[in-house]
Design an enzyme around this catalytic site. Structure first.
Site, PDB file in Angstrom:
ATOM      1  N   GLY A  54      36.031  25.776  60.757  1.00  0.00           N
ATOM      2  CA  GLY A  54      37.160  26.713  60.723  1.00  0.00           C
ATOM      3  C   GLY A  54      36.812  28.025  60.065  1.00  0.00           C
ATOM      4  O   GLY A  54      35.725  28.202  59.520  1.00  0.00           O
TER       5      GLY A  54
ATOM      6  N   GLY B  46      36.392  29.999  57.444  1.00  0.00           N
ATOM      7  CA  GLY B  46      36.287  29.811  56.003  1.00  0.00           C
ATOM      8  C   GLY B  46      36.352  31.117  55.241  1.00  0.00           C
ATOM      9  O   GLY B  46      36.662  31.151  54.054  1.00  0.00           O
TER      10      GLY B  46
ATOM     11  N   GLY C 258      34.849  32.172  50.355  1.00  0.00           N
ATOM     12  CA  GLY C 258      35.626  33.027  51.258  1.00  0.00           C
ATOM     13  C   GLY C 258      35.190  34.481  51.247  1.00  0.00           C
ATOM     14  O   GLY C 258      35.849  35.346  51.819  1.00  0.00           O
TER      15      GLY C 258
ATOM     16  N   ARG D  39      36.454  42.678  61.778  1.00  0.00           N
ATOM     17  CA  ARG D  39      35.902  42.267  63.072  1.00  0.00           C
ATOM     18  C   ARG D  39      37.007  42.333  64.119  1.00  0.00           C
ATOM     19  O   ARG D  39      38.140  41.932  63.865  1.00  0.00           O
ATOM     20  CB  ARG D  39      35.347  40.836  62.964  1.00  0.00           C
ATOM     21  CG  ARG D  39      34.763  40.327  64.261  1.00  0.00           C
ATOM     22  CD  ARG D  39      33.830  39.157  64.041  1.00  0.00           C
ATOM     23  NE  ARG D  39      34.515  37.962  63.554  1.00  0.00           N
ATOM     24  CZ  ARG D  39      33.877  36.820  63.258  1.00  0.00           C
ATOM     25  NH1 ARG D  39      32.572  36.732  63.388  1.00  0.00           N
ATOM     26  NH2 ARG D  39      34.552  35.786  62.816  1.00  0.00           N
TER      27      ARG D  39
ATOM     28  N   ASP E 140      30.048  26.332  67.066  1.00  0.00           N
ATOM     29  CA  ASP E 140      31.142  27.081  66.428  1.00  0.00           C
ATOM     30  C   ASP E 140      30.851  28.576  66.424  1.00  0.00           C
ATOM     31  O   ASP E 140      31.701  29.365  66.024  1.00  0.00           O
ATOM     32  CB  ASP E 140      31.381  26.577  64.993  1.00  0.00           C
ATOM     33  CG  ASP E 140      30.110  26.552  64.165  1.00  0.00           C
ATOM     34  OD1 ASP E 140      29.197  25.799  64.526  1.00  0.00           O
ATOM     35  OD2 ASP E 140      30.019  27.297  63.168  1.00  0.00           O
ATOM     36  N   ASN E 141      29.652  28.948  66.865  1.00  0.00           N
ATOM     37  CA  ASN E 141      29.306  30.370  66.951  1.00  0.00           C
ATOM     38  C   ASN E 141      29.179  30.814  68.407  1.00  0.00           C
ATOM     39  O   ASN E 141      28.439  31.755  68.705  1.00  0.00           O
ATOM     40  CB  ASN E 141      28.002  30.637  66.200  1.00  0.00           C
ATOM     41  CG  ASN E 141      28.159  30.467  64.697  1.00  0.00           C
ATOM     42  OD1 ASN E 141      29.265  30.556  64.172  1.00  0.00           O
ATOM     43  ND2 ASN E 141      27.071  30.192  64.011  1.00  0.00           N
TER      44      ASN E 141
END
Ligand code: AMP
Ligand code: MG
Length: 488
Positions: free
Chosen positions: A93, A95, A130, A180, A256-257
């Site tokens: 997730g 993070g 984070g 982003r 996840d990327n």
């Protein structure tokens, strides 16, 4: 012009509000101390319809550093899982990424996610803080724009903020944020997450969301899920073919990327080739070279397999297999077309494969710089002998050049036409590690000029930039000492 903050929408949040904990979490940003603007991307601001003056305003600095949440925003962090280095890693997730909302852009009101990376922990941070350090944020900021400048599908970066917030990595570094911007932050791992948890209704909801938002024409189509997967297969193949063509090594191609739209996402220990070396591994933590340069095309397919597996509740296995089968031909078609055009061929013909492969082999054995060679070959002519000086094996190059010359004679274009076409596709500048490092070291001293110089240059990497001539040559000796890992 309507102010940025008033334009923020909550499309994703509103779509999943009733089951918000399933797909994302509501979060609050945690601001950076004494933020300062390192760089703002006027080119992207223009594309998003944001007044560049607003982007550099004090209010925006507060928002982009996480110190102020616009009234119209309900910040969220998305959940996803993924395969990391081939192993199922379970829940990951966002993070350290927080989506503030989406901006509607242009006539079609295309939605772009506005996301802060490094604005504090989320429920998906696990044991991490984070935060993002200035060093890695500069790398992501510059590389996303460099990739865009190279015509490669990618997430973008709107601005970069430095601060006095201490962040503890191998040493104390300053905390930063990157804003982003992407049409989608949904990853292969977003679907895998719900597949692993056996929640087919959540997979369907996510697929329906992707289709409604990105492919509205398909909403009524019976085979819309297949179209979504096929699109992802084809776009991923194209993006990776482009990576190979510019010598880009992503470094952490975990599922996840990987973006559901096939965009390049998550800039960590990436690297561009210096000398042509297919075994190049940019990520020093990747000891087995799973994500080496030459492995990227096959890893792309491996990852698509993982995505297809997570869509078994929506599609039959023959549909999944049929979609995956499109990957290799599409990759080869894209790669061959681009490589042919890098050497000025108007059209790829089957016998060009040998010509291209022989060139790459020569470049590999002679340790020829990838970017510099292709830029120099734009000036190829039979009586230009400077190109061959890049090869120790001059005879080997001369033999290749003879065949190349013969091939060029089959074309109708003049040397000048070919040269112009080649100069528009073979970049003079790519973001080599040492360039990012030079910008990082200055920025850590409070001097942001090199970041901004590189941004300008890399956004138009095929143009001449006399003020950046120093970056057009071979990397300096010290560049070899730079080590990049996942620590960011
Ligand atoms: P990456 O290798 O950057 O793709 O990160 C893998 C996972 O770790 C993602 O879920 C990230 O959000 C998370 N992550 C990486 N660095 C941090 C950090 N400093 N704080 C919180 N989560 C992080
Ligand atoms: Mg990631």
């Amino acid at each position: 012009m309507t102010a940025f903050t008033n334009r923020l929408q909550q499309h994703f949040y509103n779509s999943f509000k009733s089951e918000v904990s399933l797909h994302c979490s509501e979060v609050l940003t945690q601001g950076l101390q004494e933020p300062s603007l390192v760089s703002s991307n006027a080119l992207l601001a223009k594309q998003l319809g944001i007044d560049p003056g607003e982007l550099t305003s004090p209010e925006m600095l507060q928002i982009m550093s996480g110190n102020q949440i616009p009234e119209s925003s309900q910040p969220i962090a998305l959940v996803y899982s993924g395969h990391q280095f081939g192993v199922w890693a379970g829940q990951l997730g966002d993070g350290r990424a927080i989506t503030l909302g989406e901006l509607a852009v242009g006539e079609n009101a295309t939605l772009w996610d506005i996301q802060l990376k490094g604005a504090g922990p989320t429920p998906y941070s696990r044991f991490a803080d984070g935060r993002a350090v200035l060093r890695s944020s500069i790398r992501e900021y510059l590389c996303s724009e460099a990739m865009h400048g190279l015509g490669i599908a990618t997430t973008r970066a709107l601005c970069l903020i430095d601060s006095k917030t201490p962040v503890y990595r191998e040493e104390v570094e300053s905390g930063a944020t990157v804003c982003r911007v992407a049409e989608s932050h949904i990853r292969f791992g977003s679907f895998e997450h719900f597949h692993y948890r056996q929640q087919p209704e959540a997979i369907k909801a996510l697929a329906d969301y992707v289709i409604a938002r990105h492919f509205p024409d398909w909403v009524g189509e019976e085979n819309k899920y297949l179209l979504m997967l096929e699109n992802c297969v084809l776009k991923t193949a194209k993006t990776i073919a482009q990576w190979q063509s510019v010598g880009f090594n992503h470094g952490v191609m975990n599922t996840d990327n990987m973006s559901i739209l096939g965009d390049t996402i998550d800039y960590g220990p990436f690297g561009f080739l210096d000398n042509y070396n297919p075994d190049f591994i940019c990520n020093h933590s990747d000891t087995n070279g799973r994500y080496s340069f030459k492995n990227q095309p096959s890893v792309g397919l491996w990852n698509l397999n993982a995505l297809a597996t997570s869509l078994t509740s929506l599609l039959e296995s023959d549909q999944l297999i049929g979609a995956l089968k499109q990957y290799e031909p599409e990759f080869l078609n894209q790669y061959r077309t681009i490589m042919a055009s890098k050497i000025g061929l108007e059209e790829y013909q089957p016998e060009d494969e040998l010509l291209i492969n022989q060139l790459l082999e020569l470049m590999q054995t002679n340790h020829v710089d990838y970017t510099i060679f292709f830029r120099s070959v734009c000036d190829f002519s039979e009586d230009n002998h400077s190109i061959r000086d890049q090869f120790i094996d001059r005879e080997g190059f001369d033999n290749w050049a003879k065949q190349y010359s013969r091939r060029l004679q089959q074309q109708s274009s003049t040397d000048q036409q070919r040269r112009e076409q080649m100069l528009a596709i073979n970049p003079k500048y790519v973001l080599r590690n040492y360039m990012a490092q030079a910008a990082i070291e200055k920025a850590q001293q409070g001097d942001y000029s090199e970041v901004n110089l590189l941004l300008e240059v890399l956004q138009n990497p095929c143009d001449e930039h006399p003020q950046a001539e120093k970056y057009a040559g071979l990397p300096p000796e010290w560049a070899q000492q730079i080590s990049v890992s996942c620590s960011s």
